[in-house]
Design a protein around this motif. Structure first.
Motif, short mmCIF file in Angstrom:
data_model
loop_
_atom_site.label_atom_id
_atom_site.label_comp_id
_atom_site.label_asym_id
_atom_site.label_seq_id
_atom_site.Cartn_x
_atom_site.Cartn_y
_atom_site.Cartn_z
N TYR A 61 108.57 -29.58 -48.61
CA TYR A 61 108.36 -29.71 -50.15
C TYR A 61 107.75 -31.28 -50.64
CZ TYR A 61 109.80 -29.26 -55.36
OH TYR A 61 109.89 -28.86 -56.25
N HIS A 62 108.41 -31.67 -49.95
CA HIS A 62 107.35 -33.40 -50.59
C HIS A 62 106.21 -33.85 -49.81
CE1 HIS A 62 112.14 -34.22 -51.39
NE2 HIS A 62 111.29 -34.10 -52.95
N ARG A 63 106.16 -33.08 -49.15
CA ARG A 63 105.36 -33.56 -47.85
C ARG A 63 104.25 -32.59 -48.02
NH1 ARG A 63 107.56 -37.36 -43.55
NH2 ARG A 63 109.62 -37.68 -44.62
N MET A 64 103.51 -31.67 -48.92
CA MET A 64 103.43 -30.16 -48.60
C MET A 64 101.48 -30.98 -48.36
SD MET A 64 100.89 -28.73 -51.33
CE MET A 64 101.46 -29.22 -52.68
N ASN A 65 101.20 -31.84 -48.98
CA ASN A 65 100.08 -31.99 -48.81
C ASN A 65 98.99 -32.60 -47.66
OD1 ASN A 65 98.97 -31.87 -51.67
ND2 ASN A 65 99.53 -33.89 -52.31
N ASP A 66 100.21 -33.36 -46.85
CA ASP A 66 100.14 -33.84 -45.47
C ASP A 66 100.23 -32.73 -45.09
OD1 ASP A 66 100.32 -36.24 -46.70
OD2 ASP A 66 101.89 -36.49 -46.59
N ASP A 67 101.04 -31.79 -44.77
CA ASP A 67 100.86 -30.29 -43.96
C ASP A 67 99.53 -29.93 -44.15
OD1 ASP A 67 104.13 -31.34 -43.17
OD2 ASP A 67 104.68 -30.50 -44.47
N VAL A 68 99.38 -29.73 -45.63
CA VAL A 68 97.94 -28.54 -45.89
C VAL A 68 96.73 -29.81 -44.77
CG1 VAL A 68 95.48 -27.64 -47.63
CG2 VAL A 68 98.99 -27.75 -47.45
N GLN A 69 97.14 -31.11 -45.30
CA GLN A 69 96.02 -31.43 -44.16
C GLN A 69 95.63 -31.62 -42.91
OE1 GLN A 69 93.55 -33.26 -45.43
NE2 GLN A 69 92.45 -34.12 -43.73
N LEU A 70 97.14 -31.52 -42.02
CA LEU A 70 97.85 -30.76 -40.70
C LEU A 70 96.56 -29.58 -40.61
CD1 LEU A 70 99.35 -32.31 -38.70
CD2 LEU A 70 100.90 -31.09 -39.61
N MET A 71 97.00 -28.59 -40.64
CA MET A 71 96.15 -27.24 -41.09
C MET A 71 94.62 -27.28 -41.63
SD MET A 71 98.89 -25.39 -43.86
CE MET A 71 99.99 -25.86 -44.24
N LYS A 72 93.74 -28.31 -42.29
CA LYS A 72 92.99 -28.24 -41.85
C LYS A 72 92.25 -28.59 -40.83
CE LYS A 72 89.39 -30.08 -44.36
NZ LYS A 72 88.92 -31.36 -46.47
N GLU A 73 93.40 -30.10 -40.42
CA GLU A 73 92.04 -30.55 -39.16
C GLU A 73 92.83 -29.81 -37.89
OE1 GLU A 73 95.12 -34.02 -38.81
OE2 GLU A 73 94.82 -35.18 -40.21
N LEU A 74 93.52 -28.36 -38.23
CA LEU A 74 93.75 -27.82 -37.01
C LEU A 74 93.14 -26.38 -36.96
CD1 LEU A 74 97.53 -27.28 -36.15
CD2 LEU A 74 95.93 -28.40 -34.80
N GLY A 75 92.27 -26.36 -38.25
CA GLY A 75 90.81 -25.82 -38.08
C GLY A 75 91.90 -24.62 -38.89
N LEU A 76 93.07 -23.51 -39.60
CA LEU A 76 93.73 -22.81 -39.34
C LEU A 76 92.18 -21.99 -40.76
CD1 LEU A 76 97.40 -23.30 -39.76
CD2 LEU A 76 95.80 -23.07 -37.64
N ASP A 77 92.06 -21.12 -40.69
CA ASP A 77 91.68 -20.06 -41.56
C ASP A 77 92.48 -20.16 -42.63
OD1 ASP A 77 89.05 -19.42 -40.36
OD2 ASP A 77 90.14 -18.12 -38.93
N SER A 78 93.82 -19.55 -42.37
CA SER A 78 95.06 -19.09 -43.11
C SER A 78 96.26 -19.37 -42.88
CB SER A 78 94.63 -17.87 -42.90
OG SER A 78 95.10 -16.64 -44.19
N TYR A 79 96.90 -19.42 -43.92
CA TYR A 79 98.06 -20.27 -43.56
C TYR A 79 99.21 -19.53 -44.83
CZ TYR A 79 102.23 -23.10 -44.94
OH TYR A 79 104.02 -24.04 -44.78
N ARG A 80 100.52 -18.51 -43.85
CA ARG A 80 100.96 -17.50 -44.02
C ARG A 80 102.66 -18.08 -44.30
NH1 ARG A 80 104.96 -14.65 -41.40
NH2 ARG A 80 105.61 -13.30 -42.32
N PHE A 81 102.87 -18.17 -45.73
CA PHE A 81 104.09 -19.43 -46.48
C PHE A 81 104.78 -17.87 -47.26
CE2 PHE A 81 102.48 -19.52 -50.33
CZ PHE A 81 101.38 -19.45 -50.60
N SER A 82 105.78 -18.64 -47.67
CA SER A 82 107.12 -17.52 -48.66
C SER A 82 107.23 -18.59 -49.19
CB SER A 82 108.12 -16.85 -47.53
OG SER A 82 109.24 -18.06 -47.28
N THR A 83 107.35 -17.72 -50.80
CA THR A 83 108.03 -18.63 -52.16
C THR A 83 109.05 -18.11 -51.24
OG1 THR A 83 107.15 -16.30 -53.17
CG2 THR A 83 106.00 -18.13 -53.00
#
Ligand code: FCB
Length: 474
Positions: A61-83
């Protein structure tokens, strides 16, 4: 992983990774969020290993931007998350703007990183306030789910195109209400069967509602559901008792979920197996029509097959030969129907067998047994192993190999005719593994639970390299 044949992948195949709100977000009582059934359940003595709770989790919840950055570095096309329903509609009252804003910022950040948001509305975390009104055993919860779906769509529908109603309703109905191993921790077959039907109804009501909302706004929408499907393998294929056990498990775990969606009917042999519970009392006129509303994709979660027997578990079996009575895996079929020890196969830290050919078989047979099924996505597959940190490196050759072998199995299934359009590894991050707490690590990224530091494991690096190689091959 780099040895895979990268030319076999269909154009546009999605490479992703998955998480779930209660397992990663933390901030369980922040930003207006109130208890979900998992917050409540985890506080009960002995419910979760070590008394672990989702209160802080991996602080996404507090690190969301960094976690998305991590996904970008891994080259993910898609991220599956739940609300989280309890964040979006805390206490079963009105939608919470602050909760919706968190997901809105997540979606913006994903889109900015060129990552497709793959949103799941229900990954097991019912608001506790609704549980207190009967939860999924109460038919009214299905209608509340459609309202919640509408609230999320109203906030995010302009940017999110891929919508999944439920993740693994088998677990949130039967395992949570009959086996008692998941929240809400109940052990009543009648409640479990009511929950099962009401979750199906909720799926159909929400799917119809989302479709209407999207059509009214001329927006593209892809709607689906994720099921955990297995191959129920008779322990002794020549033994009619084991074969019937396999039929029952296939019926209860696969067909009870697939067939109302795809065929608009529950499987009659299973309804007959369950006659003492009179399952049909929950099914009202018109329900199956709602439940079988067309979907655009089916998410398939698969980790291992299940080896089943109809014979009583041998009490004096030597350790290692004793059947593994996995949490809640045989809620109705009695103690004689158990998942037998894996068939001479390696196992993960969950004691789950490693058998990639099972995934290939499952994906191929789904298309053959249900020709009207929409395209498939493997929405979860992965492995838990006991990782050790050596400085800043986490070598996890077993997980890397598990993932590589299962990706190869997906490629083989496609070659055999299965229409599979994507693969999401479970999980992006180590996280709160439900009743196992933080004991079991499934992440391709290691999380130091004291500092919340993230360190990509060897498996993450190999997965990233595979994604890059498949792109380069196109
Ligand atoms: C699945 C769940 C997911 C995770 C994996 C290991 O059943 O959907 O949240 O716990 O198992």
């Amino acid at each position: 992983m780099n040895t895979l044949n990268t030319t076999t992948w269909p154009q546009g195949f999605l490479w992703g990774s998955a998480t779930a709100a209660a397992q990663i977000e933390g901030a369980a009582h922040e930003g207006g969020k109130e208890d979900s059934i998992w917050d409540h359940y985890a506080r009960q003595p002995l419910a979760v290993a070590n008394g672990d709770t989702p209160e802080v989790a991996v602080d996404h919840y507090h690190r969301m931007n960094d976690d998305v950055q991590l996904m970008k570095e891994l080259g993910l096309d898609s991220y599956r998350f739940s609300t989280s329903w309890a964040r979006v509609v805390p206490g079963d009252r009105t939608p919470n703007a602050e909760g919706l804003d968190f997901y809105s910022r997540l979606v913006d950040s994903l889109l900015e990183a060129n990552i497709l948001p793959w949103l799941t509305l229900y990954h097991w975390d019912l608001p506790q306030a609704l549980q207190e009104k009967g939860g999924w055993a109460n038919r009214d919860t299905a209608y509340r789910f459609a309202e919640y779906a509408e609230a999320v769509y109203t906030a995010l529908g302009d940017r999110v195109s891929h919508w999944t109603t439920f993740n693994e309703p088998l677990c949130s109905s039967l395992i949570g209400h009959v086996a008692g191993e998941h929240a809400p921790g109940l052990t009543d077959p009648n409640l479990g069967l009511a929950a099962l039907h009401h979750q199906h109804l909720a799926h159909g009501l929400a799917a119809n509602r989302l479709r209407e909302l999207a059509t009214a706004r001329s927006r593209e929408i892809e709607l689906g559901i994720t099921l955990n499907l297995t191959n129920a393998v008779p322990n002794d294929p020549s033994d009619p008792i084991d074969r019937d056990a396999a039929r029952r498990i296939d019926g209860l775990w696969n067909r009870m979920f697939l067939e109302p969606l795809v065929l608009g009917a529950y499987p009659t042999d299973v309804i007959d197996d369950l006659r003492e519970y009179n399952f049909e009392q929950y099914v009202q006129e018109g329900d199956l029509e709602i439940i079988s509303a067309p979907i655009d994709f089916l998410g398939v979660n698969h980790y291992h097959d299940d080896n089943v027997s109809g014979h009583p578990a041998p009490r004096d079996a030597t350790p290692g030969l004793r059947p593994t009575t996995k949490p809640g895996r045989s809620p109705f079929v009695g103690s004689e129907f158990v998942t037998m020890p894996p068939r001479d196969l390696p196992r993960t830290a969950m004691d789950w067998e490693v058998n990639p050919s099972g995934l290939r078989h499952l994906l191929v047979r789904l298309g053959k047994e249900y020709p009207t099924l929409p395209p498939l996505y493997v929405t979860e597959n992965g492995a838990s192993y006991d990782d050790t940190r050596e400085g800043d490196a986490i070598d996890d050759p077993q997980r890397a190999s598990y993932i590589a072998q299962h990706i190869q199995a997906v490629a083989d299934a496609i070659a055999d005719g299965a229409d599979v359009r994507g693969y999401f590894v479970w999980s992006l991050l180590d996280n709160f593994e439900w009743a196992w707490g933080y004991n079991k690590r499934f992440g391709i990224v290691y999380v130091d639970y004291d500092t919340q530091e993230r360190i990509p494991k060897q498996s993450a690096k190999e997965y990233a390299a595979l994604i890059a190689a498949t792109k380069a091959a196109v």
